[in-house]
Design a protein around this motif. Structure first.
Motif, mmCIF file in Angstrom:
data_model
loop_
_atom_site.group_PDB
_atom_site.id
_atom_site.type_symbol
_atom_site.label_atom_id
_atom_site.label_comp_id
_atom_site.label_asym_id
_atom_site.label_seq_id
_atom_site.Cartn_x
_atom_site.Cartn_y
_atom_site.Cartn_z
ATOM 1 N N GLU A 64 14.231 -2.139 9.988
ATOM 2 C CA GLU A 64 12.797 -2.078 9.656
ATOM 3 C C GLU A 64 12.028 -3.100 10.468
ATOM 4 O O GLU A 64 10.922 -2.862 10.909
ATOM 5 N N LYS B 274 5.633 -1.495 16.061
ATOM 6 C CA LYS B 274 4.261 -1.153 15.658
ATOM 7 C C LYS B 274 3.298 -2.236 16.096
ATOM 8 O O LYS B 274 2.222 -1.953 16.580
ATOM 9 N N PHE C 162 -4.683 5.426 6.360
ATOM 10 C CA PHE C 162 -3.596 5.192 5.399
ATOM 11 C C PHE C 162 -4.079 4.181 4.370
ATOM 12 O O PHE C 162 -3.575 3.054 4.272
ATOM 13 N N ARG D 113 2.552 -7.726 -0.269
ATOM 14 C CA ARG D 113 1.614 -6.613 -0.220
ATOM 15 C C ARG D 113 0.662 -6.608 -1.396
ATOM 16 O O ARG D 113 -0.198 -5.731 -1.486
ATOM 17 N N HIS E 230 1.368 3.267 -2.170
ATOM 18 C CA HIS E 230 2.569 3.965 -1.703
ATOM 19 C C HIS E 230 3.175 4.551 -2.958
ATOM 20 O O HIS E 230 3.663 3.794 -3.804
ATOM 21 N N PHE F 284 8.509 3.418 0.059
ATOM 22 C CA PHE F 284 9.828 3.036 0.565
ATOM 23 C C PHE F 284 10.828 2.778 -0.562
ATOM 24 O O PHE F 284 12.033 2.763 -0.338
ATOM 25 N N TRP G 273 6.777 5.171 6.876
ATOM 26 C CA TRP G 273 7.435 5.048 8.186
ATOM 27 C C TRP G 273 8.965 5.111 8.036
ATOM 28 O O TRP G 273 9.549 4.205 7.438
ATOM 29 N N MET H 91 6.865 10.865 8.533
ATOM 30 C CA MET H 91 6.409 9.851 9.471
ATOM 31 C C MET H 91 7.611 9.295 10.245
ATOM 32 O O MET H 91 8.522 8.721 9.656
ATOM 33 N N TRP I 228 -4.057 -6.978 7.485
ATOM 34 C CA TRP I 228 -4.167 -5.723 8.251
ATOM 35 C C TRP I 228 -5.524 -5.748 8.943
ATOM 36 O O TRP I 228 -6.509 -5.270 8.384
ATOM 37 N N GLU J 219 2.798 -6.562 4.775
ATOM 38 C CA GLU J 219 4.118 -5.923 4.756
ATOM 39 C C GLU J 219 5.232 -6.871 5.190
ATOM 40 O O GLU J 219 5.102 -7.578 6.186
#
Ligand code: BGC
Length: 768
Positions: free
Chosen positions: A2, A9, A196, A210, A250, A296, A329, A360, A462, A529
């Motif tokens: 990950e 990313k 998103f 998060r 999520h 996830f 992801w 994704m 973010w 994240e």
């Protein structure tokens, strides 16, 4: 693994960010960027104007207006017409989402032209590269099905607003809606069709990084703000220009990660899942969110991205959701890593049949499903259902009629002003001894700490395509807000590391000042994240810095910048005043200065409890009672340092007793009322909160308090106001484990209070 994804990313975003044109009005063009007249209303010289279609686009270039191409046809007619034309490979292609890397990835061109890719994530800053990919899909593929482009616009795109946890502290749906309306317009102008966001995960554990991305610990407030965010992104019709499709994420339970460790397993009993974790998603679905993202986390033994119960039974069968679900992801492939699926084929089959429509990144669907379909191990109808959902959103977004991004002029000045307003509104005043704040006639002010002149960490976790150079520091904000004051600025120490060599110089500056503003906290990279913490104190040597400065005996105003609640009992005790500023975005400096100097009175309230120590975590206000009175720890109290709903301002409010319209609910309603008076010397805004307690519920014991409403009231000194809330019988219900809203007669209590720990409850009965 990950981590590798994360790094890839980040790299992709860095490449994208490096290409942003520095114009004073941000623009989007079709192909090659053309200049924009700053502040003007036009100025575009289109390089390829012919690619703009008004109305009908002959996508499969047969000179005939087929039903799916016809905007006049109902969406469902268009979906069915198109589905019937698709080969199996094209159907699977619609479910494949890939990351954009450095603009057009030439390796993808053939697959796009073959109809093998349905979507990209990570948009380019200008519409040019996006439109080039789109042209491959629309002009080179057999049926010309447009791609849909998604991006993580979480708290702003180019104009970076406060982190969502900070914004939630404004307790203001209309502010959230306005912020996301700007974020949508900026995103759309750059070629983003779909964001998103909002993240609507309930978080009760501040170790989890998060927590920064959501609205805190309360499901009701979380639901209100989820709906507001959806309205902001989508407007009344996400097909309109300047709007984007939203994605609730999520789904579901991700915030309950054990130990606060990101991606970790979650165990959530049904009553809690139904009443705490699902409601913000339900509110977002009811507000019309176009899509959801599956999480996830492994939820009660079944990964959220392969969980038929949550994705199909709850979301589709009980809530009637019509949009599509995208996996997070690589999350489909990770069904194997969870120990749930044996291989990619099984992972694909589990995820698709559970209800994940688009995959994704990990492309198990496109590569592994054909064999299963051939072998008859998976009915084609399952595939078709997912394809229908994706096509429905694409058609509703208007992508078939206007596949290319149009130029747009954005009002940068208005966006910046809103960012400043939002930065002031997210501030929560945690302490203010002897009216230390606002800073007035302050003489010499020492501004000390790693956030004093720091742009980077204002942006938060973010930052989209935000740029450090757009951010205005606290130093600049305070200098502008305090023109007659001598401002001496010293960093003292960094956020990280053990270098304490700057502390002496900081103490020297502090000694010469009349008041010290200490700008402390944690860096932006410590939240978001995969950024979880095992300690909730100040990072690096900041606590030493605080202790040394505090020992000077001068009044200390601590301004905290962070992505989570911190556990800082000593800072709270020893500071004269404490202001929580979160990571407040590009206008953080001026916004926080507005509050410190009193041009805007603080009106934020905490949306997550502040623990005293890590050992108390999770500590949240809406817990269930136990069989015996809850005791303290052997080594400390059980109560949080600061409760949910808490926040001060520059005046004081006094609450009268909570009164009810009667002892019982009559004709389906009961009114709860009180009087709130401003007994201080300044005008101020109070967030008046209504809490309910259901004393006995055989569908599952209810929390000791549940937020059921709030009102923002602005009162002048000496003014008082009657505040009342009407509760209906419906408001007294809860979700059963089966997902029914159930209302059980019996005893209830309610209170109107300034936070979740105050006020005396008064009881009433709901008769059968
Ligand atoms: C995150 C999502 C995000 C996605 C796309 C994932 O790692 O969990 O929140 O939307 O990446 O960038």
């Amino acid at each position: 693994m990950e981590m590798a994804c994360m790094h890839m990313k980040m790299r992709a975003l860095a490449l994208i960010a490096a290409g942003v044109a520095a114009t004073s009005a941000w623009s989007a063009d079709t192909d090659i960027q053309s200049p924009v007249v700053a502040g003007g209303s036009g100025g575009f010289a289109l390089q390829r104007p012919e690619i703009y279609h008004a109305g009908w686009v002959d996508l499969n270039k047969n000179g005939v207006k087929d039903a799916y191409e016809d905007p006049a046809q109902p969406v469902e007619t268009r979906v069915e017409d198109l589905l019937a034309r698709l080969t199996r490979a094209e159907r699977l292609g619609q479910l494949e989402q890939r990351p954009i890397r450095n603009g057009t990835d030439r390796k993808d061109a053939a697959l796009i032209a073959a109809g093998g890719i349905g979507s990209y994530l990570g948009a380019a800053p200008e519409a040019g590269p996006r439109n080039r990919l789109q042209r491959l899909a629309v002009e080179e593929s057999r049926l010309g099905i447009p791609l849909i482009f998604g991006f993580d616009t979480i708290h702003g795109f180019r104009t970076v607003f406060p982190i969502p946890l900070g914004l939630s502290c404004a307790w203001d749906s209309s502010l959230v809606e306005r912020v996301h309306t700007v974020a949508a317009a900026e995103s759309a102008a750059a070629g983003v069709d779909w964001v998103f966001a909002p993240m609507v995960d309930i978080a009760r554990d501040p170790r989890w990084g998060r927590i920064a991305e959501g609205a805190g610990e309360d499901p009701w407030l979380g639901g209100q703000l989820a709906a507001a965010a959806v309205r902001g992104f989508q407007g009344t019709d996400f097909g309109q220009s300047g709007r984007v499709a939203a994605c609730l994420k999520h789904y579901v339970g991700y915030g309950a990660a054990e130990g606060g460790r990101d991606y970790n397993t979650t165990e959530i009993g049904l009553p809690t899942l139904r009443n705490i974790y699902l409601p913000p998603f339900k509110a977002g679905v009811d507000a019309g969110a176009a899509t959801l993202m599956s999480g996830f986390n492994c939820l009660n033994g079944v990964p959220a991205s392969g969980n038929r119960f949550t994705l199909t039974e709850v979301l589709r069968e009980q809530w009637g959701f019509q949009g599509f679900v995208v996996s997070d992801w690589n999350a489909v492939k990770e069904l194997i890593d969870h120990g749930y699926a044996a291989d990619r084929a099984q992972a694909a089959a589990f995820a698709l049949t559970a209800g994940v429509d688009m995959e994704m990144v990990s492309n198990c669907y496109r590569t592994a499903l054909p064999a299963l379909l051939d072998a008859g191990k998976l009915p084609g109808s399952v595939l078709d259902t997912a394809v229908r959902r994706v096509l429905r959103v694409k058609i509703t977004k208007g992508l078939f009629d206007q596949p290319y991004t149009k130029p747009a002029i954005l009002d940068q000045a208005a966006a910046t002003a809103l960012a400043r307003e939002a930065a002031t509104r997210c501030c929560v005043l945690l302490k203010n001894n002897a009216n230390t704040l606002p800073l007035k006639n302050a003489g010499t002010v020492a501004l000390i700490g790693p956030m004093a002149a720091n742009r980077h960490d204002l942006l938060g976790c973010w930052s989209g395509l935000g740029r450090e150079e757009d951010a205005v520091t606290l130093q600049a904000g305070l200098a502008a807000a305090l023109p007659g004051v001598t401002l001496r600025v010293v960093e003292g120490c960094k956020f990280e590391g053990d270098d304490a060599s700057g502390l002496d110089a900081a103490v020297k500056v502090a000694r010469q000042a009349d008041v010290i503003v200490l700008a402390l906290g944690e860096p932006a990279s410590f939240s978001g994240e995969n950024s979880f913490r095992s300690e909730l104190g100040l990072t690096g040597v900041q606590q030493q810095l605080f202790d040394r400065i505090s020992a000077t005996g001068k009044p200390v105003v601590t301004v905290l910048f962070s992505g989570r609640p911190l556990a800082l009992p000593v800072v709270l005790e020893k500071s004269a005043a404490v202001l929580m500023a979160w990571h407040p975005g590009i206008q953080g400096g001026p916004g926080v200065a507005d509050v410190l100097t009193g041009s805007v009175a603080p009106s934020g309230r905490l949306t997550a409890s502040f623990p005293r120590s890590v050992g108390q975590v999770p500590v949240y206000y809406n817990y269930r009672a136990t069989g015996r009175p809850l005791d303290d720890y052997m080594d400390g109290t059980r109560d949080p340092l600061l409760p949910f709903g808490f926040g001060l301002t520059y005046t004081q409010f006094k609450y009268g007793a909570t009164r009810l319209s009667g002892d019982t609910v009559k004709n389906g309603v009961i009114t709860v009322a009180t009087t709130v008076a401003n007994v201080g010397k300044q005008t101020g805004t109070e967030v008046v909160q209504l809490y309910l307690h259901d004393l006995a519920c055989s569908f599952g014991a209810r929390p000791v308090r549940e937020l059921k409403g709030f009102q923002r009231v602005t009162l002048k000194p000496g003014e008082s106001q009657e505040i009342s809330f009407t509760l209906t019988t419906h408001d007294l219900g809860c979700w059963s484990a089966e997902g029914k809203w159930v209302i059980e007669p019996g005893r209830f209590e309610a209170v109107i209070a300034p936070d979740a720990a105050s006020g005396a409850m008064v009881g009433f009965t709901l008769e059968p």
